[in-house]
Design an enzyme around this catalytic site. Structure first.
Site, mmCIF file in Angstrom:
data_model
loop_
_atom_site.group_PDB
_atom_site.id
_atom_site.type_symbol
_atom_site.label_atom_id
_atom_site.label_comp_id
_atom_site.label_asym_id
_atom_site.label_seq_id
_atom_site.Cartn_x
_atom_site.Cartn_y
_atom_site.Cartn_z
ATOM 1 N N ASP A 35 63.311 21.121 39.315
ATOM 2 C CA ASP A 35 62.628 22.413 39.291
ATOM 3 C C ASP A 35 62.744 23.004 37.887
ATOM 4 O O ASP A 35 63.795 22.959 37.255
ATOM 5 C CB ASP A 35 63.249 23.353 40.334
ATOM 6 C CG ASP A 35 62.367 24.547 40.623
ATOM 7 O OD1 ASP A 35 61.851 24.637 41.756
ATOM 8 O OD2 ASP A 35 62.183 25.403 39.727
ATOM 9 N N ILE A 36 61.643 23.585 37.415
ATOM 10 C CA ILE A 36 61.587 24.133 36.062
ATOM 11 C C ILE A 36 62.435 25.403 35.939
ATOM 12 O O ILE A 36 62.824 25.786 34.838
ATOM 13 C CB ILE A 36 60.100 24.410 35.677
ATOM 14 C CG1 ILE A 36 59.891 24.370 34.190
ATOM 15 C CG2 ILE A 36 59.588 25.693 36.290
ATOM 16 C CD1 ILE A 36 58.424 24.315 33.791
ATOM 17 N N ASN A 92 60.116 26.727 51.793
ATOM 18 C CA ASN A 92 59.521 28.064 51.830
ATOM 19 C C ASN A 92 58.094 27.906 52.349
ATOM 20 O O ASN A 92 57.333 27.076 51.832
ATOM 21 C CB ASN A 92 59.497 28.685 50.432
ATOM 22 C CG ASN A 92 60.894 28.949 49.898
ATOM 23 O OD1 ASN A 92 61.813 29.232 50.663
ATOM 24 N ND2 ASN A 92 61.067 28.854 48.591
ATOM 25 N N GLY A 98 58.294 33.396 49.980
ATOM 26 C CA GLY A 98 58.547 32.960 48.609
ATOM 27 C C GLY A 98 57.796 31.718 48.193
ATOM 28 O O GLY A 98 58.024 31.209 47.093
ATOM 29 N N GLN A 99 56.891 31.211 49.052
ATOM 30 C CA GLN A 99 56.129 30.032 48.622
ATOM 31 C C GLN A 99 55.126 30.451 47.539
ATOM 32 O O GLN A 99 54.347 31.388 47.738
ATOM 33 C CB GLN A 99 55.393 29.389 49.800
ATOM 34 C CG GLN A 99 54.762 28.041 49.406
ATOM 35 C CD GLN A 99 54.081 27.325 50.569
ATOM 36 O OE1 GLN A 99 54.016 27.832 51.691
ATOM 37 N NE2 GLN A 99 53.564 26.145 50.290
ATOM 38 N N HIS A 105 56.457 21.003 49.644
ATOM 39 C CA HIS A 105 57.602 20.547 48.846
ATOM 40 C C HIS A 105 58.895 20.971 49.501
ATOM 41 O O HIS A 105 59.006 22.070 50.025
ATOM 42 C CB HIS A 105 57.533 21.075 47.411
ATOM 43 C CG HIS A 105 57.389 22.564 47.296
ATOM 44 N ND1 HIS A 105 56.172 23.203 47.445
ATOM 45 C CD2 HIS A 105 58.288 23.538 47.050
ATOM 46 C CE1 HIS A 105 56.349 24.511 47.292
ATOM 47 N NE2 HIS A 105 57.630 24.740 47.063
ATOM 48 N N HIS A 107 62.757 21.885 48.655
ATOM 49 C CA HIS A 107 63.740 22.194 47.616
ATOM 50 C C HIS A 107 65.055 21.551 48.038
ATOM 51 O O HIS A 107 65.546 21.817 49.143
ATOM 52 C CB HIS A 107 63.993 23.703 47.529
ATOM 53 C CG HIS A 107 62.845 24.535 47.057
ATOM 54 N ND1 HIS A 107 62.737 25.002 45.775
ATOM 55 C CD2 HIS A 107 61.759 25.011 47.725
ATOM 56 C CE1 HIS A 107 61.643 25.742 45.656
ATOM 57 N NE2 HIS A 107 61.026 25.758 46.829
HETATM 58 P P1 AMP Z 1 58.033 27.722 46.063
HETATM 59 O O1 AMP Z 1 58.251 29.061 45.406
HETATM 60 O O2 AMP Z 1 58.883 27.443 47.264
HETATM 61 O O3 AMP Z 1 56.560 27.486 46.301
HETATM 62 O O4 AMP Z 1 58.517 26.639 45.012
HETATM 63 C C1 AMP Z 1 57.805 26.320 43.871
HETATM 64 C C2 AMP Z 1 58.796 25.887 42.844
HETATM 65 O O5 AMP Z 1 58.114 25.197 41.823
HETATM 66 C C3 AMP Z 1 59.569 27.034 42.164
HETATM 67 O O6 AMP Z 1 60.969 26.874 42.408
HETATM 68 C C4 AMP Z 1 59.219 26.868 40.674
HETATM 69 O O7 AMP Z 1 60.311 27.130 39.825
HETATM 70 C C5 AMP Z 1 58.798 25.412 40.619
HETATM 71 N N1 AMP Z 1 57.878 25.057 39.547
HETATM 72 C C6 AMP Z 1 56.783 25.736 39.146
HETATM 73 N N2 AMP Z 1 56.159 25.071 38.152
HETATM 74 C C7 AMP Z 1 56.879 23.941 37.924
HETATM 75 C C8 AMP Z 1 56.747 22.840 37.032
HETATM 76 N N3 AMP Z 1 55.742 22.747 36.149
HETATM 77 N N4 AMP Z 1 57.687 21.862 37.079
HETATM 78 C C9 AMP Z 1 58.717 21.936 37.938
HETATM 79 N N5 AMP Z 1 58.887 22.940 38.834
HETATM 80 C C10 AMP Z 1 57.979 23.934 38.822
#
Ligand code: AMP
Ligand code: ZN
Length: 119
Positions: A35-36, A92, A98-99, A105, A107
């Site tokens: 995760d970024i 999520n 929080g999605q 995906h 986590h």
């Molecule tokens: P959610 O909020 O459950 O939809 O999770 C989306 C996740 O994607 C969040 O934890 C972000 O930090 C992560 N995210 C967004 N953009 C990127 C990216 N380019 N590379 C890796 N993770 C990302």
């Protein structure tokens, strides 16, 4: 068609290699990358290569792929040496929970104390 790549989807772009990611595991059907914006020392996203907007729609359409996703999340936990201490797998689902990315995906969170109930 269900499962087909979506042009405006960030995670479909990661699957296609159009957006860079730190990939830690990949199979024929899933990819796992860091995760970024990590919320724990280990924070890996495990996604199906096929596009479904959330985990439940994935499960309804492709039970085997859903099982692949969960099994591979466990394999990443093992790779990250998180099995003994424990880890959390979170889906999520919906903006109110929080999605923010509407490509299913998991986590995988580990490497610190994980409070229960979560926030
Ligand atoms: P959610 O909020 O459950 O939809 O999770 C989306 C996740 O994607 C969040 O934890 C972000 O930090 C992560 N995210 C967004 N953009 C990127 C990216 N380019 N590379 C890796 N993770 C990302
Ligand atoms: Zn997608």
């Amino acid at each position: 068609m269900a499962g087909e790549p979506q042009a405006d989807c960030l995670f479909c772009k990661i699957v296609a290699g159009e957006v860079p990611a730190t990939v830690v595991r990949e199979t024929e059907t899933i990819v796992a990358f860091r995760d970024i914006n990590p919320q724990a020392p280990t924070h890996v996203l495990v996604i199906p290569k096929a596009h479904y907007p959330d985990a439940v729609s994935l499960a309804a359409a492709e039970p085997q792929l859903t099982a692949d996703l969960l099994r591979e999340a466990g394999e990443v936990a093992a790779q990250e040496k998180a099995v003994e201490a424990g880890y959390r797998i979170v889906f999520n689902t919906g903006a109110g929970a929080g999605q923010t990315v509407f490509h299913a995906h998991a986590h995988l969170l580990a490497g610190r104390g994980l409070a229960w109930p979560p926030g």
